[in-house]
Design an enzyme around this catalytic site. Sequence first.
Site, PDB file in Angstrom:
ATOM      1  N   LYS A   1     -12.252  -0.928   7.015  1.00  0.00           N
ATOM      2  CA  LYS A   1     -11.713  -1.863   7.518  1.00  0.00           C
ATOM      3  C   LYS A   1     -12.148  -2.042   9.056  1.00  0.00           C
ATOM      4  O   LYS A   1     -12.615  -3.199   9.437  1.00  0.00           O
ATOM      5  CB  LYS A   1     -10.316  -1.684   7.593  1.00  0.00           C
ATOM      6  CG  LYS A   1      -9.508  -1.687   6.249  1.00  0.00           C
ATOM      7  CD  LYS A   1      -9.689  -2.626   5.202  1.00  0.00           C
ATOM      8  CE  LYS A   1      -9.333  -2.234   3.704  1.00  0.00           C
ATOM      9  NZ  LYS A   1      -7.862  -1.548   3.573  1.00  0.00           N
TER      10      LYS A   1
ATOM     11  N   TRP B   1       0.707  -1.358  -0.009  1.00  0.00           N
ATOM     12  CA  TRP B   1       0.053   0.017  -0.079  1.00  0.00           C
ATOM     13  C   TRP B   1       0.829   1.231  -0.085  1.00  0.00           C
ATOM     14  O   TRP B   1       0.654   2.301  -0.746  1.00  0.00           O
ATOM     15  CB  TRP B   1      -0.891   0.120   1.294  1.00  0.00           C
ATOM     16  CG  TRP B   1      -2.116  -0.917   0.909  1.00  0.00           C
ATOM     17  CD1 TRP B   1      -2.715  -1.843   1.710  1.00  0.00           C
ATOM     18  CD2 TRP B   1      -3.365  -0.754  -0.347  1.00  0.00           C
ATOM     19  NE1 TRP B   1      -3.806  -2.711   1.180  1.00  0.00           N
ATOM     20  CE2 TRP B   1      -4.033  -1.920  -0.224  1.00  0.00           C
ATOM     21  CE3 TRP B   1      -3.341   0.090  -1.071  1.00  0.00           C
ATOM     22  CZ2 TRP B   1      -5.312  -2.121  -0.864  1.00  0.00           C
ATOM     23  CZ3 TRP B   1      -4.384  -0.129  -2.003  1.00  0.00           C
ATOM     24  CH2 TRP B   1      -5.199  -1.382  -1.823  1.00  0.00           C
TER      25      TRP B   1
ATOM     26  N   ASP C   1      -0.895   6.415   6.789  1.00  0.00           N
ATOM     27  CA  ASP C   1      -1.843   5.700   6.394  1.00  0.00           C
ATOM     28  C   ASP C   1      -2.313   4.751   7.501  1.00  0.00           C
ATOM     29  O   ASP C   1      -1.601   3.781   7.514  1.00  0.00           O
ATOM     30  CB  ASP C   1      -1.703   5.080   5.014  1.00  0.00           C
ATOM     31  CG  ASP C   1      -2.808   4.155   4.481  1.00  0.00           C
ATOM     32  OD1 ASP C   1      -3.844   4.008   5.178  1.00  0.00           O
ATOM     33  OD2 ASP C   1      -2.590   3.381   3.387  1.00  0.00           O
TER      34      ASP C   1
HETATM   35  C1  LIG Z   1      -7.413  -0.869   1.906  1.00  0.00           C
HETATM   36  C2  LIG Z   1      -6.372  -0.068   2.134  1.00  0.00           C
HETATM   37  C3  LIG Z   1      -6.205   0.996   1.387  1.00  0.00           C
HETATM   38  C4  LIG Z   1      -7.154   1.103   0.192  1.00  0.00           C
HETATM   39  O1  LIG Z   1      -8.227   1.855   0.312  1.00  0.00           O
HETATM   40  P1  LIG Z   1      -9.575   2.309  -0.509  1.00  0.00           P
HETATM   41  O2  LIG Z   1     -10.548   2.906   0.269  1.00  0.00           O
HETATM   42  O3  LIG Z   1      -9.736   0.934  -1.209  1.00  0.00           O
HETATM   43  O4  LIG Z   1      -9.013   3.141  -1.622  1.00  0.00           O
HETATM   44  C5  LIG Z   1      -5.214   1.955   1.374  1.00  0.00           C
HETATM   45  N1  LIG Z   1      -4.306   1.518   2.496  1.00  0.00           N
HETATM   46  C6  LIG Z   1      -4.228   0.623   3.363  1.00  0.00           C
HETATM   47  C7  LIG Z   1      -3.313   0.309   4.396  1.00  0.00           C
HETATM   48  C8  LIG Z   1      -5.376  -0.089   3.337  1.00  0.00           C
HETATM   49  O5  LIG Z   1      -5.594  -1.235   3.929  1.00  0.00           O
END
Ligand SMILES: *Cc1c(COP(=O)(O)O)cnc(C)c1O
Length: 401
Positions: free
Chosen positions: A222, A126, A196
């Site tokens: 999540k 990611w 993030d």
């Molecule tokens: C799921 C995830 C993303 C992507 O998010 P979207 O909402 O699909 O754009 C980005 N970073 C991490 C760490 C993730 O787990």
Amino acid sequence: MTRIDPAPLNPADTHPALLGSLCPPSGVKPLNFSPGPTSLAAEVQTSIKALFDAERMCSMYLSHRSPEFLDILASTVQRCRLAMDIPQEYEILFMHGGGHGQFAAVPLNLCPNGDEKATYLVNGTWSKRALTDASKYCRPVVVSSENQDGSFTHNPSFEHLDPESKYVYLCSNETVNGIELHRLPKLGIKAPLVIDASSDFSTKPIDWVGCNVGVLYACASKNIGHPGLTLCVIRRDLLGTPSKLCPGVLCYTTNAREGNLWNTIATFNVEVVNIYMEWMIAQGGVREMERRAVAKSAMLYKLIDQSEGFYSTPIADPSIRSRMNIPFDVAGGDEETTRHFLIQGWERGIVGLRTLTPFGVGKYLRASLYNGVSMDQVAALADFMTDFLKTCRSKHASASC
Ligand SMILES: *Cc1c(COP(=O)(O)O)cnc(C)c1O
């Protein structure tokens, strides 16, 4: 439209469990270990359902400028602040565009000229993807721990970082690779951290000021809600200097100035976050969530480590093993045994262990243990894994099944 199904290991496989189906046989309760979007705790889901029967209109079709929704919004901001101990000098925004939107939003908000340097600490798929998008809007300085085969099994060094960077970007839980920072680092340079926290927000405390957090974001799907909303926390001194190319929907300054109502906010998703935060606070708050995350993940890591190689996980160092996403293989990745494992698990309701990601299907299965996954559900998975191992061992002297 043609449907693109995840490629089964063997093209002849049409069993739903091997196609990543999240629906177990009818009558069997699903235990959802999917990496996301995923289920919220049963009590939270019950409260969400009740929104449709409440006396007032449901937030799904409540105007975002109505007094009723303004109350919901104010309450959600306040509960997020309380639950995650977010200091007053930070704005809380509910944005569109998911985690991916933030890959662009971060440089577009923090690098007005587009040629500023920004350090990207890449510890998984990611953060690597975030770097790719950021390259369009700033000059990334890359510090990566990618192995030659493209895997990630450790963090890069956090020492000697570029002092001219506008910010230092880091993913606190690499969802696909299973690498987590259980605490944010204190980097000792002036540049603020950009985090993030999409897959670990609200699962452990954050030292906002001590770790010099400038921006932290989490897509909702999540731990804290449903797809369609991204929570962004921004320190106020970083507002006011976006790139002139920054679109309004991604602009922290515009959205903060307009109190989250520059355009139509994802009203229903905001209320879901409110209900989730209320539940979390009532459960004992973020420290209780962390206690559970430690206990749930320890159950699986212990089982994997004690399986004498029948199960294995790629991350050797326990201090960076993710509590949220546990990658593991079965019998050294043996195809036949893995098929049996997925089908037998599915028959017990265990779903989401193999899913298609933007990075392919991957070598490992993965158990995702977000806050919505209960201790009992993890115990059910652990029981299945133990039973499966025993059955295989009794059938064959060798590891395969
Ligand atoms: C799921 C995830 C993303 C992507 O998010 P979207 O909402 O699909 O754009 C980005 N970073 C991490 C760490 C993730 O787990």
